[in-house]
Design a protein around this motif. Structure first.
Motif, mmCIF file in Angstrom:
data_model
loop_
_atom_site.group_PDB
_atom_site.id
_atom_site.type_symbol
_atom_site.label_atom_id
_atom_site.label_comp_id
_atom_site.label_asym_id
_atom_site.label_seq_id
_atom_site.Cartn_x
_atom_site.Cartn_y
_atom_site.Cartn_z
ATOM 1 N N ALA A 195 0.830 -1.210 0.000
ATOM 2 C CA ALA A 195 0.000 0.000 0.000
ATOM 3 C C ALA A 195 0.863 1.258 0.000
ATOM 4 O O ALA A 195 0.577 2.221 -0.721
ATOM 5 C CB ALA A 195 -0.930 -0.010 1.210
ATOM 6 N N ARG A 196 1.921 1.245 0.790
ATOM 7 C CA ARG A 196 2.802 2.424 0.832
ATOM 8 C C ARG A 196 3.553 2.590 -0.484
ATOM 9 O O ARG A 196 3.609 3.678 -1.062
ATOM 10 C CB ARG A 196 3.800 2.294 1.981
ATOM 11 C CG ARG A 196 4.798 3.463 2.058
ATOM 12 C CD ARG A 196 5.860 3.229 3.116
ATOM 13 N NE ARG A 196 6.662 2.055 2.848
ATOM 14 C CZ ARG A 196 7.666 2.013 1.978
ATOM 15 N NH1 ARG A 196 7.985 3.099 1.272
ATOM 16 N NH2 ARG A 196 8.368 0.912 1.808
ATOM 17 N N GLY A 199 1.314 3.533 -3.271
ATOM 18 C CA GLY A 199 0.693 4.837 -3.045
ATOM 19 C C GLY A 199 1.546 5.992 -3.498
ATOM 20 O O GLY A 199 1.053 7.112 -3.679
ATOM 21 N N ARG A 201 2.715 7.203 -6.305
ATOM 22 C CA ARG A 201 2.541 7.065 -7.747
ATOM 23 C C ARG A 201 2.514 8.418 -8.440
ATOM 24 O O ARG A 201 1.810 9.335 -8.022
ATOM 25 C CB ARG A 201 1.233 6.320 -8.038
ATOM 26 C CG ARG A 201 0.913 6.189 -9.534
ATOM 27 C CD ARG A 201 -0.373 5.426 -9.741
ATOM 28 N NE ARG A 201 -1.550 6.122 -9.240
ATOM 29 C CZ ARG A 201 -2.246 7.005 -9.964
ATOM 30 N NH1 ARG A 201 -1.868 7.317 -11.179
ATOM 31 N NH2 ARG A 201 -3.324 7.578 -9.436
ATOM 32 N N GLN A 225 -6.833 -0.294 -6.099
ATOM 33 C CA GLN A 225 -7.371 0.511 -5.007
ATOM 34 C C GLN A 225 -6.683 1.871 -4.921
ATOM 35 O O GLN A 225 -7.301 2.871 -4.528
ATOM 36 C CB GLN A 225 -7.198 -0.240 -3.680
ATOM 37 C CG GLN A 225 -8.047 -1.488 -3.554
ATOM 38 C CD GLN A 225 -7.728 -2.263 -2.293
ATOM 39 O OE1 GLN A 225 -6.907 -1.836 -1.474
ATOM 40 N NE2 GLN A 225 -8.359 -3.418 -2.126
ATOM 41 N N GLN A 226 -5.412 1.901 -5.315
ATOM 42 C CA GLN A 226 -4.641 3.152 -5.261
ATOM 43 C C GLN A 226 -4.857 4.015 -6.489
ATOM 44 O O GLN A 226 -4.251 5.091 -6.619
ATOM 45 C CB GLN A 226 -3.142 2.830 -5.111
ATOM 46 C CG GLN A 226 -2.780 2.095 -3.831
ATOM 47 C CD GLN A 226 -2.714 3.028 -2.631
ATOM 48 O OE1 GLN A 226 -3.067 4.194 -2.727
ATOM 49 N NE2 GLN A 226 -2.266 2.521 -1.503
ATOM 50 N N TRP A 228 -4.290 3.214 -9.822
ATOM 51 C CA TRP A 228 -3.423 3.038 -10.991
ATOM 52 C C TRP A 228 -4.293 2.765 -12.214
ATOM 53 O O TRP A 228 -5.178 1.904 -12.177
ATOM 54 C CB TRP A 228 -2.466 1.870 -10.776
ATOM 55 C CG TRP A 228 -1.318 2.157 -9.861
ATOM 56 C CD1 TRP A 228 -1.375 2.279 -8.498
ATOM 57 C CD2 TRP A 228 0.045 2.338 -10.230
ATOM 58 N NE1 TRP A 228 -0.125 2.525 -7.996
ATOM 59 C CE2 TRP A 228 0.768 2.562 -9.035
ATOM 60 C CE3 TRP A 228 0.731 2.326 -11.440
ATOM 61 C CZ2 TRP A 228 2.142 2.777 -9.030
ATOM 62 C CZ3 TRP A 228 2.108 2.527 -11.442
ATOM 63 C CH2 TRP A 228 2.801 2.764 -10.251
#
Length: 336
Positions: A195-196, A199, A201, A225-226, A228
């Motif tokens: 996630a980190r 994230g 991006r 979810q982030q 992309w």
């Protein structure tokens, strides 16, 4: 995955026809627990055909046993091909033969390099995520990106330090500051935090991930979810689960250009049924991952169960992977 190769040449006689290069095994080395590296060269010292980052070779591991292995040296090198091979616990003859039987000096038959996992060009940063032996194509990508001066980060996830292949090479590489190693049994401060990492991006960044299906599923779900974009997500599966379905029904395969009809029972793959009838289809992974066995469909509706074809490929209804896919219709007409 993209940049699919064309269907096998109709004049081809299966996998053997693709193995057009005879190379010499110049060196082998134990890279990690259960993983060897193999250096293949031209016996006369001639330059080898070029390859692009993400490419692989079809390799004859033993007579009649062909497998796909990624090229993991710098694409600028023309004097050698470098492969990394994990001995699979449930090997069906490919990796076991490599580990047990291959000695330096051996002649090895391989295909020309082919690429189902190409690296895009562009100004954005590239994020490389490797799980286990999935590091191999990412090594070539990292070498190429560094040579181009393009920004990238490589995160390599393994169960233990002992199973981390090419660790010394990565730690001594001129781009070592861009390399991050994550071991399941390592310190919490070095744990892989998808996630980190995902994230952080930029709008033009691209993600390339390679490894077991479970690893990729986790990475791609978090990437979505982030936020992309799907067009910026690229993956290559190194393991796949091909399971029979309780509702599987027998069906007929008609090989149109050979006037042959083969019955595919519920408990047998189309690839094996065709082989039993004496029809040789090029194949490698037998898991619907590599695309070596993609076959043209003339009539009928395939039941796609692979992880290679795109949604657009499937919508055209003109090809399928006989190693794992079946038919929704009682009759499937193919052309080899």
């Amino acid at each position: 995955m993209s940049d699919h190769p064309p269907f096998p040449d109709p004049s081809s006689d299966g996998a053997a026809a693709a193995l057009s290069l005879a190379l010499r095994l110049a060196a082998r080395s134990d890279e990690a627990e259960g993983i060897v590296s193999l250096t293949l060269v031209d016996a006369a010292g001639a330059p080898l055909p070029p390859f692009t980052p993400g490419s692989h070779l079809l390799v004859e591991c033993a007579p009649g046993v062909v497998r796909a292995y990624s090229l993991c040296n710098a694409p600028a090198e023309r004097h050698r091909y470098l492969l990394g091979v994990l001995r699979e616990p449930a090997s069906r003859g490919g990796s076991a033969a490599v580990h047990e039987d291959w000695a330096v000096g051996r002649t090895v038959r391989v295909s020309l390099p082919r690429n189902h996992f190409p690296l895009s060009e562009g100004p954005g940063r590239v994020l490389l995520l490797g799980g286990g032996i999935g590091i191999t194509p990412l090594l070539a990508m990292a070498e190429h990106l560094h040579a181009q001066g393009r920004p990238f980060a490589l995160h390599y996830c393994t169960r233990t330090a002992a199973r981390t292949a090419f660790a010394e090479r990565l730690q001594q590489a001129p781009f070592s500051d861009s390399v991050h190693l994550h071991h399941d049994d390592g310190p919490a401060t070095a744990a892989f935090d998808a996630a980190r990492i995902l994230g952080e991006r930029g709008p033009q960044d691209h993600l390339y991930a390679c490894g077991p299906a479970g690893f990729l599923g986790h990475v791609m779900e978090i990437a979505r979810q982030q936020g992309w974009p799907p067009s910026h997500l690229h993956q290559e599966v190194f393991q796949a689960n091909v399971e029979a379905s309780p509702g599987d029904q027998p069906f007929e395969i008609v090989v149109a250009n050979r006037d042959i009809t083969v019955l595919v029972p519920a408990g047998e793959t189309a690839l094996h049924a065709l082989a039993r009838a004496g029809i040789d289809v090029m194949f490698s992974c037998e898991q619907g991952v590599c695309g070596a066995c993609v076959t043209g469909v003339v009539e009928g509706e395939p039941d796609h169960r692979d992880q290679y074809l795109t949604d657009a490929d499937r919508a055209r209804n003109d090809c399928f992977t006989p190693c794992c896919s079946r038919s929704r219709t009682s009759r499937l007409v193919i052309e080899l």
